[in-house]
Design a protein around this motif. Sequence first.
Motif, short mmCIF file in Angstrom:
data_model
loop_
_atom_site.label_atom_id
_atom_site.label_comp_id
_atom_site.label_asym_id
_atom_site.label_seq_id
_atom_site.Cartn_x
_atom_site.Cartn_y
_atom_site.Cartn_z
N GLU A 1 0.48 15.93 -12.71
CA GLU A 1 0.27 15.89 -14.12
C GLU A 1 -1.39 16.20 -13.85
OE1 GLU A 1 0.01 12.74 -16.85
OE2 GLU A 1 1.93 12.42 -17.31
N LYS A 2 -2.12 16.35 -13.04
CA LYS A 2 -3.61 16.93 -12.72
C LYS A 2 -3.18 17.91 -12.48
CE LYS A 2 -5.60 12.48 -12.61
NZ LYS A 2 -6.91 11.40 -11.49
N LYS A 3 -2.20 18.41 -11.05
CA LYS A 3 -1.62 19.28 -9.96
C LYS A 3 -0.89 20.59 -11.14
CE LYS A 3 -0.59 17.40 -5.72
NZ LYS A 3 1.02 17.23 -5.14
N SER B 1 8.62 -13.81 -9.70
CA SER B 1 7.55 -12.14 -8.89
C SER B 1 7.13 -11.14 -9.76
CB SER B 1 8.80 -11.95 -7.59
OG SER B 1 9.21 -11.01 -7.63
N ILE B 2 6.27 -10.97 -9.77
CA ILE B 2 5.48 -10.16 -10.91
C ILE B 2 4.20 -9.13 -9.22
CG2 ILE B 2 3.16 -11.91 -10.72
CD1 ILE B 2 3.38 -10.41 -13.30
N LYS B 3 4.89 -8.00 -10.06
CA LYS B 3 3.90 -6.38 -9.17
C LYS B 3 3.16 -6.24 -10.22
CE LYS B 3 4.63 -2.83 -7.30
NZ LYS B 3 6.06 -0.91 -6.82
N TYR B 4 2.02 -6.26 -9.88
CA TYR B 4 0.27 -5.61 -10.18
C TYR B 4 -0.24 -4.12 -9.93
CZ TYR B 4 -0.23 -10.13 -12.16
OH TYR B 4 -0.08 -11.56 -12.47
N TYR B 5 -0.51 -3.82 -10.31
CA TYR B 5 -1.27 -2.66 -9.78
C TYR B 5 -2.81 -2.79 -9.84
CZ TYR B 5 -3.32 2.18 -9.68
OH TYR B 5 -4.19 3.00 -8.36
N VAL C 1 1.00 -1.06 -0.09
CA VAL C 1 -0.20 -0.02 -0.03
C VAL C 1 1.08 1.05 -0.60
CG1 VAL C 1 -1.88 1.17 1.37
CG2 VAL C 1 -1.80 -1.64 0.96
N HIS C 2 0.61 2.13 -0.94
CA HIS C 2 1.08 3.26 -0.97
C HIS C 2 -0.21 4.81 -0.63
CE1 HIS C 2 4.47 2.16 -3.54
NE2 HIS C 2 5.37 1.88 -2.35
N GLN D 1 1.49 6.28 -10.44
CA GLN D 1 0.15 7.17 -10.12
C GLN D 1 1.21 8.45 -9.65
OE1 GLN D 1 -2.81 6.04 -9.76
NE2 GLN D 1 -2.33 4.74 -11.64
N ALA D 2 1.97 8.82 -9.02
CA ALA D 2 2.87 10.07 -8.32
C ALA D 2 2.82 10.65 -10.17
CB ALA D 2 4.02 9.37 -8.02
#
Length: 302
Positions: free
Chosen positions: A237-239, A97-101, A79-80, A231-232
């Motif tokens: 970009e939204k800001k 090992s695999i990382k998912y969002y 969790v971030h 996501q950062a």
Amino acid sequence: MDIDNIFPNQKETRWVNKQRTLIVTSKNISDRIRQLFMDLHELLPHSKKETKLEKGDTSKQIKELCMQHSCRSFIYFEVHRKHELYLWIGRFPNGPSIKYYIENWHNCQDLKLTGNCMKGSRPILSFDGSFTEDPLMILQKELFIHAINVPKHHPKSAPCCDRVFSFIKESPDNNNIWIRNYEIQYEKAGKEIIKNQLVEIGPRLVLKPIIILEGCIQGAQLWKDTAYITQAKVRLEKKLEIKKEKDFASKKQIKKEKMLSKLETQIDEIENIFDRGQEQQKSDEYITEDSNVDLDQFEEVQ
């Protein structure tokens, strides 16, 4: 000689496949994520749950926990910022090992579905045809089978299969994987099955693969999604977009105020035209009054 004693026709009832799966989360998780973690643990009777991992070397901690609980696979919820949820699935000790969002997810409490399977029942894993075409999908299929498949004759598992785990690729251009859990319901007439149907139980997950590593959350990089945006970066970009909109709105407001001030000055000038005419009339009257003065007297005074 009794042939039945030489070749006994008996089913194997021993627990041969003793693989276990470790399920663990990071710190600072919300209540919804904790409920998702508990739902997955209840659906996998061969899983071993562990407390939250400390900040530091995650790979080393997971290896120690897998060795302690005799687990060959692991599922790690990372969790971030309390709302960004990532999922690690891998093999111990040599990987991969695999990382998912996790783009979208719902636990059983959120859905409130009508399906109800037997606790501890073994699931049937269902994969669509795309999991046999691409090497990336084949690798993911193997990791899902090792982590989610409940071993036969497990002591905590029920002796039946009344649910289905479904894994579906979203589209040929998108690597997202949709995970659904269904209960198998039968309608019987005596001993014959007339109709069977699938009723969703939950939870729901949409996984986006990001990166594949050779080892246990470490090692060489085997694959990476180059089109993935963190996501950062999305938040930044939204800001920037909001800031640009505010700057544009402020510039537009300043321009509007300038135009209004110009219009007000023009209106004032137009309205003052009649005042200037009256002043001019007064000045003319003053001149006409002065014109009645006797010039001869003026010359005498000089």
